[in-house]
Design a protein around this motif. Structure first.
Motif, PDB file in Angstrom:
ATOM      1  N   ILE A 119       0.964  -0.867  -0.422  1.00  0.00           N
ATOM      2  CA  ILE A 119      -0.114  -0.324  -0.320  1.00  0.00           C
ATOM      3  C   ILE A 119       0.712   1.199  -0.420  1.00  0.00           C
ATOM      4  O   ILE A 119       0.490   1.931  -0.678  1.00  0.00           O
ATOM      5  N   ASN A 120       1.768   1.274   0.324  1.00  0.00           N
ATOM      6  CA  ASN A 120       2.649   2.050   0.830  1.00  0.00           C
ATOM      7  C   ASN A 120       4.176   2.483   1.146  1.00  0.00           C
ATOM      8  O   ASN A 120       4.562   1.317   1.304  1.00  0.00           O
ATOM      9  N   THR A 121       4.538   1.720  -1.078  1.00  0.00           N
ATOM     10  CA  THR A 121       6.176   1.022  -1.177  1.00  0.00           C
ATOM     11  C   THR A 121       7.143   1.557  -0.183  1.00  0.00           C
ATOM     12  O   THR A 121       7.692   1.553  -0.610  1.00  0.00           O
ATOM     13  N   ASP A 122       7.092   2.775   0.353  1.00  0.00           N
ATOM     14  CA  ASP A 122       7.826   3.097   0.900  1.00  0.00           C
ATOM     15  C   ASP A 122       8.407   2.246   2.163  1.00  0.00           C
ATOM     16  O   ASP A 122       9.467   2.216   3.484  1.00  0.00           O
ATOM     17  N   TRP A 123       7.539   2.125   2.861  1.00  0.00           N
ATOM     18  CA  TRP A 123       7.560   0.866   4.238  1.00  0.00           C
ATOM     19  C   TRP A 123       8.343  -0.442   4.141  1.00  0.00           C
ATOM     20  O   TRP A 123       8.885  -1.335   2.180  1.00  0.00           O
ATOM     21  N   VAL A 141      -4.761   1.031  -4.950  1.00  0.00           N
ATOM     22  CA  VAL A 141      -4.091   0.720  -4.632  1.00  0.00           C
ATOM     23  C   VAL A 141      -2.774   0.740  -5.993  1.00  0.00           C
ATOM     24  O   VAL A 141      -2.090   1.184  -5.890  1.00  0.00           O
ATOM     25  N   ARG A 144      -2.581   3.425  -8.293  1.00  0.00           N
ATOM     26  CA  ARG A 144      -1.570   4.285  -8.135  1.00  0.00           C
ATOM     27  C   ARG A 144      -0.161   3.949  -7.324  1.00  0.00           C
ATOM     28  O   ARG A 144       1.266   4.694  -7.789  1.00  0.00           O
ATOM     29  N   ASN A 145       0.015   2.893  -7.228  1.00  0.00           N
ATOM     30  CA  ASN A 145       1.464   2.086  -7.291  1.00  0.00           C
ATOM     31  C   ASN A 145       2.215   1.754  -8.402  1.00  0.00           C
ATOM     32  O   ASN A 145       3.393   1.100  -7.923  1.00  0.00           O
ATOM     33  N   SER A 148       5.640   2.467  -9.532  1.00  0.00           N
ATOM     34  CA  SER A 148       6.137   2.150  -7.971  1.00  0.00           C
ATOM     35  C   SER A 148       6.814   0.725  -8.074  1.00  0.00           C
ATOM     36  O   SER A 148       8.433   0.595  -7.387  1.00  0.00           O
TER      37      SER A 148
END
Length: 166
Positions: A119-123, A141, A144-145, A148
């Protein structure tokens, strides 16, 4: 295959029940494939997916392969939450990709369990830290990603997992 018990009630043989369960699972997988293919087409991603029929011959195969993800589908009569063994199964079949457990119970919406890092690819990627989303939210999701995921795969030699330690 069908018989009556002592009280006269119809009984379905174990063989017929297994056939019905397999048919239900295959039907659900086809439904998810169709939804994903529609999503890929609508978003111009140039991807088509199909059911992975090798799952029946070999262990640790996911139901559906899409770029960056291994998808396991489960459709059951009753329940309200996924079973831990379902998650372990898709994690094993992911082989460096993002595991996605797509599941539903009768008369309930389709849900998807994914690692938070999907969901949050920075994590940090950790399969023990998960979120459950409605199927349509998961598609948002993915949309959006997607870029990424492409960038992560290029920078990590094909494995999303090795991206960014915390």
């Amino acid at each position: 295959m069908e018989s009556k018990d002592k009280s006269g009630k119809r009984q379905v043989s174990k063989e017929l029940k297994m056939i019905n369960v397999r048919t239900k699972g295959a039907t659900f997988e086809r439904q998810i494939v169709n939804s994903l293919n529609h999503f890929f087409y609508e978003n111009g991603l140039g991807v088509r997916c199909k059911r992975n029929l090798e799952q029946y011959q070999a262990k640790e195969q996911c139901d559906i392969d899409i770029p960056f993800h291994a998808i396991e589908c489960k459709s059951y009569k009753e329940g309200n939450w996924y079973r831990p063994e379902w998650w372990r199964q898709v994690v094993k079949s992911a082989n460096g990709r993002i595991p996605a457990l797509v599941y539903k119970f009768n008369r309930t919406p389709v849900k998807v369990c994914v690692p938070l890092a999907a969901i949050n690819t920075d994590w940090h990627f950790d399969v023990d830290q998960t979120a459950v989303l409605m199927f349509d939210e998961w598609l948002k999701v993915l949309q959006r990603n997607w870029q990424s995921y492409i960038n992560q795969e290029a920078s990590t030699s094909g494995s999303i997992r090795s991206h960014k330690a915390a």
